[in-house]
Write a protein that holds these residues in place. Structure first.
Motif, mmCIF file in Angstrom:
data_model
loop_
_atom_site.group_PDB
_atom_site.id
_atom_site.type_symbol
_atom_site.label_atom_id
_atom_site.label_comp_id
_atom_site.label_asym_id
_atom_site.label_seq_id
_atom_site.Cartn_x
_atom_site.Cartn_y
_atom_site.Cartn_z
ATOM 1 N N ILE A 49 19.565 -25.917 11.008
ATOM 2 C CA ILE A 49 19.571 -26.275 12.441
ATOM 3 C C ILE A 49 20.055 -25.119 13.323
ATOM 4 O O ILE A 49 19.572 -24.938 14.435
ATOM 5 C CB ILE A 49 20.385 -27.574 12.670
ATOM 6 N N VAL A 50 21.010 -24.341 12.820
ATOM 7 C CA VAL A 50 21.381 -23.061 13.458
ATOM 8 C C VAL A 50 21.500 -22.035 12.336
ATOM 9 O O VAL A 50 21.586 -22.385 11.159
ATOM 10 C CB VAL A 50 22.708 -23.144 14.261
ATOM 11 N N ASN A 51 21.505 -20.769 12.703
ATOM 12 C CA ASN A 51 21.370 -19.732 11.673
ATOM 13 C C ASN A 51 22.627 -19.575 10.805
ATOM 14 O O ASN A 51 23.673 -20.176 11.063
ATOM 15 C CB ASN A 51 20.927 -18.400 12.307
ATOM 16 N N LYS A 52 22.506 -18.754 9.800
ATOM 17 C CA LYS A 52 23.583 -18.644 8.801
ATOM 18 C C LYS A 52 24.857 -18.061 9.383
ATOM 19 O O LYS A 52 25.957 -18.379 8.918
ATOM 20 C CB LYS A 52 23.111 -17.816 7.604
ATOM 21 N N TRP A 53 24.732 -17.225 10.414
ATOM 22 C CA TRP A 53 25.936 -16.633 11.014
ATOM 23 C C TRP A 53 26.727 -17.700 11.757
ATOM 24 O O TRP A 53 27.962 -17.762 11.655
ATOM 25 C CB TRP A 53 25.566 -15.474 11.945
ATOM 26 N N ALA A 54 26.012 -18.540 12.481
ATOM 27 C CA ALA A 54 26.683 -19.626 13.214
ATOM 28 C C ALA A 54 27.346 -20.596 12.238
ATOM 29 O O ALA A 54 28.463 -21.070 12.467
ATOM 30 C CB ALA A 54 25.666 -20.352 14.093
ATOM 31 N N ARG A 55 26.679 -20.884 11.118
ATOM 32 C CA ARG A 55 27.235 -21.817 10.142
ATOM 33 C C ARG A 55 28.403 -21.175 9.386
ATOM 34 O O ARG A 55 29.352 -21.856 8.986
ATOM 35 C CB ARG A 55 26.127 -22.327 9.212
#
Lengths: 413, 413
Positions: A49-55
């Motif tokens: 749902i959001v990219n790996k950096w945000a997660r």
């Protein structure tokens, strides 16, 4: 320093994940937590749902000390290889003492008995799965039936392997066996919300699936904020406002459609996951999309779905075509080797100490900065990031090539 | 019935084309005209401003009796193979008496002398081109220099082979020689507007390039209507209003960007036209696109352009990557065979008689309806149509698969 490993997707990170995180630390009595997290494409063959950096940011806020990316060749796989890739990463660090995973059953002993049996009798098990498949049922159902035949009856009563986290747990244990890893497994009984559960039934706990549904239905945002920690909510808000989400398959439909139209059935058959004549089914199905309406991935999946091909199998197949992953890119031989590098997405102060320790203990290179001479597997992760970024409302070159220059995220405590 | 063949793109059809058409009929004394027309992708490696069906309509309105599609493997080629493909199609009909082409020089005799010489001495010519290329100049310049070395001096003065229609004409004549075709060539001196001329210098005649420029600059539409017959204007208006144009490379930029990001340099090197390490140049250039602005094909071309790689060469390269055309799809052996089918896009009453005659005379199958067992070359045309349709504002499945069910256009007179 006792270290516990966890295997996560955080799509997005919610209160249930926090519970699992705290329990993992508690029952393992660990001082530090290493999370192996899928990158931008997840186990069920979907973009996150959001990219790996945000997660990663969410994971660090929660208290994870080190976040390592599960390479894309493992991240969008059925339980067997997903689990093997993730355990191989935890094992490769050389510093993980425990694995802690959630399961519906919470019965570690039964899972361990089963794991040993499957490791000892892989051929008998394989034959059993094939026989079940001949009945025309889909893979997960055939898999469960085969296991129930092998496991002594009185035990299989207590172990529902149609539950995804029981199956994943089982495969973590098999992977530990296969790798002769010294990691000690622990399990926590999953609370309340089932993995796939679509509806919200509790005031504070909802599955990630149910939360994503709320987000995509664009209901009042305060309506989903109660199911997640505040930092998740804030990261999501920032990402959405920057045009980097929420992302689902439909955000990549133009790229998928172009790809499907541009390849011949023969070429299609060379992609990983394209099995049993699926290439012809795909080519024949496309023109069935009605002329008066626009293309959507959901519609395509509905048309492709059969008793045999589950939605998850089809999503994984479409994903490999989209990501341009050929059968020659993802061979059993490559998968069996385990992850050949540890890509660091983020760390805490304590994580920095772990990394220092890992310089001596790690069985594979630790990657904190991508240089130009990367391996072909890492190249696949980088390309996956580029393609993922095309799902944004306004993709910029900065995001397309983020993997090249983005240093690990650091959270000072 | 005397029949003249013409080779066209009609991008879009304008007053200059009408002049050429009338002159062709006049000097050949022909009763009927067969036009071999590029499909949706043109010689300079660009998509056409409106699709092949709309351009066929224009050609029929003008008076063409039969419109045959030049297969995409030939349509986006340098002069040599473009010409060979088109002449092979005219020759394959078995009923074309004359070829009539426009040229800047209008000197058929000089072109014919040269064509014979090049046919006799292909090796010497090839060596000469290579030597010129070593000087670091681009291919068209090297080509011209090589020809000037071979052609006796006094004649080359009258023949400027940097002029595109002289070069095309020369290659039509070479193709006639190579195919031992009985087609009799004729040439008409091109009037007023040069092929590439960007600016409008006349009240009624402007080059297609200049007209497209006016269209894309969205100037008052009456401003460009004066350069084209009324039927062209009406077809354009209808197509534009239906969201099917005007099309240029930028309308396919999302698909191109995705494709470029998804392939490895090694895979890239397998595409037709990708020569001399261009795959690495492409991969290195992409991240140079600045982070603060969005991707455009024009910007990419500007970054890629060198002394050696002309814009046209680069456009053709990007096109082959977009269309998924590998080196193994377009081999010299395949090209040398000429077009293996005649795909009919449209015909007049007289054209229907021509088709009846061709049933006996044609050297290759005549295709008026695409069935499922088509050849791999026709498959490439069909895929090209699908990809082209993605450039529309609102692509519908109807248009993606138009090639499968669209019968030839028929103009009753």
């Amino acid at each position: 320093m006792t270290t516990v490993g966890i295997i996560v997707e955080y799509n997005p990170l919610h209160n249930g994940h926090e519970y699992h995180f705290e329990q993992s630390k508690k029952i393992s009595n660990a001082d530090a937590v290493i999370a192996v997290m899928s990158g931008n494409f997840l186990q069920r063959g979907e973009p996150s749902i959001v990219n790996k950096w945000a997660r990663t940011e969410m994971a660090l806020h929660m208290g994870a000390d080190l976040v390592i990316e599960l390479p894309v060749i493992y991240s969008s796989q059925p339980a067997e290889w997903f689990a093997f890739g993730a355990i191989s990463a935890l094992d490769a660090t050389g510093i993980v003492d425990h694995l802690c995973f959630g399961s519906e059953s919470g019965e570690l002993e039964i899972l361990q008995t089963l794991a040993k049996k499957l490791k000892e009798e892989p051929v008998r098990f394989g034959v059993e799965v094939k026989q079940q498949l001949k009945k025309g049922i889909n893979y997960p159902a055939a898999y469960t039936s085969a296991i129930q035949k092998i496991l002594p009856f009185e035990k299989s009563e207590h172990m529902d392997l149609s539950q995804p986290n029981n199956t994943l747990g089982l495969h973590y244990l098999i992977a530990i066996e296969r790798l002769n890893s010294s990691i000690q497994p622990l399990t926590i009984t999953r609370q309340k919300a089932g993995y796939h559960q679509q509806e919200v039934t509790d005031q504070r706990i909802a599955s990630a699936t149910a939360i994503r549904k709320l987000i995509f239905e664009k209901q009042n945002q305060s309506y989903f904020s109660q199911y997640m920690p505040n930092y998740t909510y804030e990261v999501l808000q920032r990402e959405f406002q920057s045009g980097r989400g929420p992302i689902d398959w439909e955000c990549l439909k133009d790229q998928l459609l172009y790809k499907l139209l541009s390849i011949t059935p023969t070429e299609c058959s060379h992609y990983f996951e394209v099995t049993e004549g699926l290439e012809n089914r795909l080519k024949q199905t496309l023109p069935e999309l009605h002329s008066d309406s626009s293309f959507s991935v959901t519609k395509l999946l509905d048309l492709l779905k059969t008793k045999r091909y589950t939605r998850t199998k089809l999503q994984r197949t479409l994903l490999r075509i989209l990501l341009n992953h050929y059968k020659t890119d993802i061979t059993i031989d490559k998968l069996k080797k385990g992850t050949p590098y540890l890509r660091v997405l983020g760390f805490s102060d304590k994580g920095q100490h772990l990394l220092k320790k890992m310089k001596k203990t790690s069985k594979v290179p630790i990657i904190t900065k991508v240089n130009k001479n990367h391996t072909s597997l890492l190249e696949m992760d980088i390309r996956a990031t580029s393609i993922y970024s095309l799902s944004y409302q306004n993709p910029s070159a900065k995001e397309m090539f983020q993997d090249y220059y983005q240093p690990p995220l650091i959270l000072k405590q």
